[in-house]
Enzyme design. Structure first.
Site, PDB file in Angstrom:
ATOM      1  CD  GLU A 177      -6.776   8.847   9.538  1.00 18.70           C
ATOM      2  OE1 GLU A 177      -7.183   9.087   8.757  1.00 18.70           O
ATOM      3  OE2 GLU A 177      -6.293   7.759  10.118  1.00 18.70           O
TER       4      GLU A 177
ATOM      5  CE  LYS B 205      -3.256   2.578   2.589  1.00 15.11           C
ATOM      6  NZ  LYS B 205      -4.183   2.754   3.722  1.00 15.11           N
TER       7      LYS B 205
HETATM    8  C1  LIG Z   1      -4.197  11.189   2.822  1.00 11.84           C
HETATM    9  C2  LIG Z   1      -5.632  11.450   3.014  1.00 11.84           C
HETATM   10  O1  LIG Z   1      -6.658  10.547   3.759  1.00 11.84           O
HETATM   11  C3  LIG Z   1      -6.347   9.454   4.112  1.00 11.84           C
HETATM   12  C4  LIG Z   1      -6.594   8.466   3.047  1.00 11.84           C
HETATM   13  C5  LIG Z   1      -7.721   7.745   3.122  1.00 11.84           C
HETATM   14  C6  LIG Z   1      -8.045   6.867   1.965  1.00 11.84           C
HETATM   15  O2  LIG Z   1      -7.173   6.890   1.045  1.00 11.84           O
HETATM   16  O3  LIG Z   1      -9.058   6.211   2.160  1.00 11.84           O
HETATM   17  C7  LIG Z   1      -8.753   8.004   4.276  1.00 11.84           C
HETATM   18  C8  LIG Z   1      -8.508   8.725   5.223  1.00 11.84           C
HETATM   19  C9  LIG Z   1      -6.995   9.170   5.466  1.00 11.84           C
HETATM   20  O4  LIG Z   1      -6.369   8.291   6.351  1.00 11.84           O
HETATM   21  C10 LIG Z   1      -6.160  12.885   2.794  1.00 11.84           C
HETATM   22  O5  LIG Z   1      -7.088  13.380   2.977  1.00 11.84           O
HETATM   23  O6  LIG Z   1      -5.231  13.679   2.167  1.00 11.84           O
END
Ligand SMILES: C=C(O[C@@H]1C=C(C(=O)O)C=C[C@H]1O)C(=O)O
Length: 386
Positions: free
Chosen positions: A192, A134
């Site tokens: 988050e 990932k």
């Molecule tokens: C990296 C980001 O968000 C992150 C990535 C996410 C995802 O890919 O589903 C969800 C929430 C966050 O942990 C962002 O908002 O820029």
């Protein structure tokens, strides 16, 4: 305090605002604040509280930004005057914006969306090779306005639309911090929570696996249900939770981890979410100490961490700086809250902003939907600005 109960009135550049779902805090003035621009460390934090005490600050609260790359400098501030209040009931009186909103003069994506798509395709090749599973890839947008933003209006807008999030304006210092003007402030509303500590209890709420919401209620509900059973998104989420739980086991003697994720909504996106609670083995580990032990989680970096981190440095054509780092506050006893610095921008205090957004990619990710997801993440922030 203004009629709607938010303590954002006449907040100026360099002052601090931080609201969680229950508590709001703001500073008044920047004069005399204890500041530091240095890599994050437990000793450094202790020294800052000592300096605050020596300066006569009675109940010091430290606010800060820790960069994505923790070997770089963090920005910390202990304000002289801090006001705290519970957050007001949502849906109460709405105070109308004081003036006209700034207009956008120029927008420059960094890199262009097609190039971001190519970055995702390169990540997909890496998954075939097999050393990484990932990688969270991000992009930025440089925006020029015709006038400075009004903090009160922007924060109100973010607060209104992010009731369950962490809304913030926190200064970023640069070398030689004695002056009152910060180099920039990070402004945004993150969904988050990385760590909240209350005594020996800790709470961690990783999000990963997302889909944009839509206006049509039936389609919106279908997307929510689709996300809950999406193999790709559950896999993406699983890397995050298993890695966080592995680290939490070193520091916690009780851990409450739900069987599987639930779906939470922001105003613009559905996310897979896991709410974890634990009890610390040692009361000496502060909220920031635990946050740093967990950072960078696979929610904003990838899995395995070291490989994903190296690929991010290689693939992203800009410096994340404070984006995807930590933003939050902590008291001298170690209680506090650290969120991830997401859905945000770096603001220079005048007319320039750099917006950021990232998305997790795994085998099976579609470059076009990652472009849409990052566009949506930046768009929701832009709505608050211009
Ligand atoms: C990296 C980001 O968000 C992150 C990535 C996410 C995802 O890919 O589903 C969800 C929430 C966050 O942990 C962002 O908002 O820029």
């Amino acid at each position: 305090m203004s009629a709607d109960g938010w303590m954002v009135e006449s907040l100026s550049h360099g002052e601090i605002f931080f609201a969680s779902p229950t508590l709001q805090q703001r500073s008044h003035g920047t004069k005399g604040a204890v500041c530091a621009y240095e890599p994050v460390s437990a000793d450094g934090v202790r020294r800052l509280f000592d300096r605050a005490r020596a300066a006569g600050i009675a109940r010091p609260v430290l606010f800060g930004l820790v960069p994505f790359d923790t070997t770089r400098h963090a920005s910390f501030t202990i304000p002289v005057q801090l006001q705290l209040a519970p957050v007001p009931q949502r849906g109460g009186a709405v105070v109308a914006p004081a003036g006209r909103r700034p207009a956008v003069v120029a927008r420059q994506p960094v890199p262009a969306p097609e190039i971001y798509g190519d970055m995702v395709r390169k990540a997909l090749d890496l998954y075939e090779e097999g050393d990484v599973r990932k990688i969270v890839l991000s992009r930025a947008m440089d925006v020029e306005l015709d006038a400075p933003i009004a903090y009160a209006d922007v924060l109100r807008d973010l607060l209104r639309r992010n009731a369950q999030g962490y809304t913030f304006a926190v200064p970023a210092w640069s070398d030689g911090v004695a002056g009152a003007q910060p180099a920039a402030s990070m402004v945004g509303a993150s969904p988050e929570l990385l760590v909240r500590r209350e005594g020996d209890r800790v709470f961690i709420n990783p999000l990963a696996g997302s889909i944009p919401r839509v206006a049509d209620p039936e389609e919106d509900q279908a997307r929510r249900e689709g996300l809950a059973v999406s193999e790709k998104d559950l896999r993406e989420h699983g890397y995050v939770v298993s890695d966080i739980v592995r680290i939490l086991r070193e520091h916690c003697e009780e851990l409450d981890v739900p069987q599987g994720p639930s779906v939470i909504g922001t105003d613009a996106l559905w996310h897979l979410s896991t709410f974890i609670a634990g009890r610390l083995k040692s009361p000496d580990l502060s909220a920031l100490g635990l946050a740093c032990a967990l950072h960078p989680t696979p929610a904003i970096c990838g899995f395995p961490t070291a490989q994903a981190f190296a690929h991010i440095q290689d693939l992203e054509p800009f410096d994340r700086e404070y984006f995807a780092g930590l933003v939050g506050w902590q008291r001298e006893d170690g209680d506090g809250e650290w969120a991830l610095t997401l859905r945000c921008a770096r603001y220079d205090g005048d007319r320039r902003l750099r917006l950021y957004a990232g998305a997790g990619t795994v085998a099976g990710s579609d470059p076009e939907s990652e472009i849409r997801e990052t566009a949506m993440k930046m768009e929701t922030f832009m709505r608050a600005i211009a």
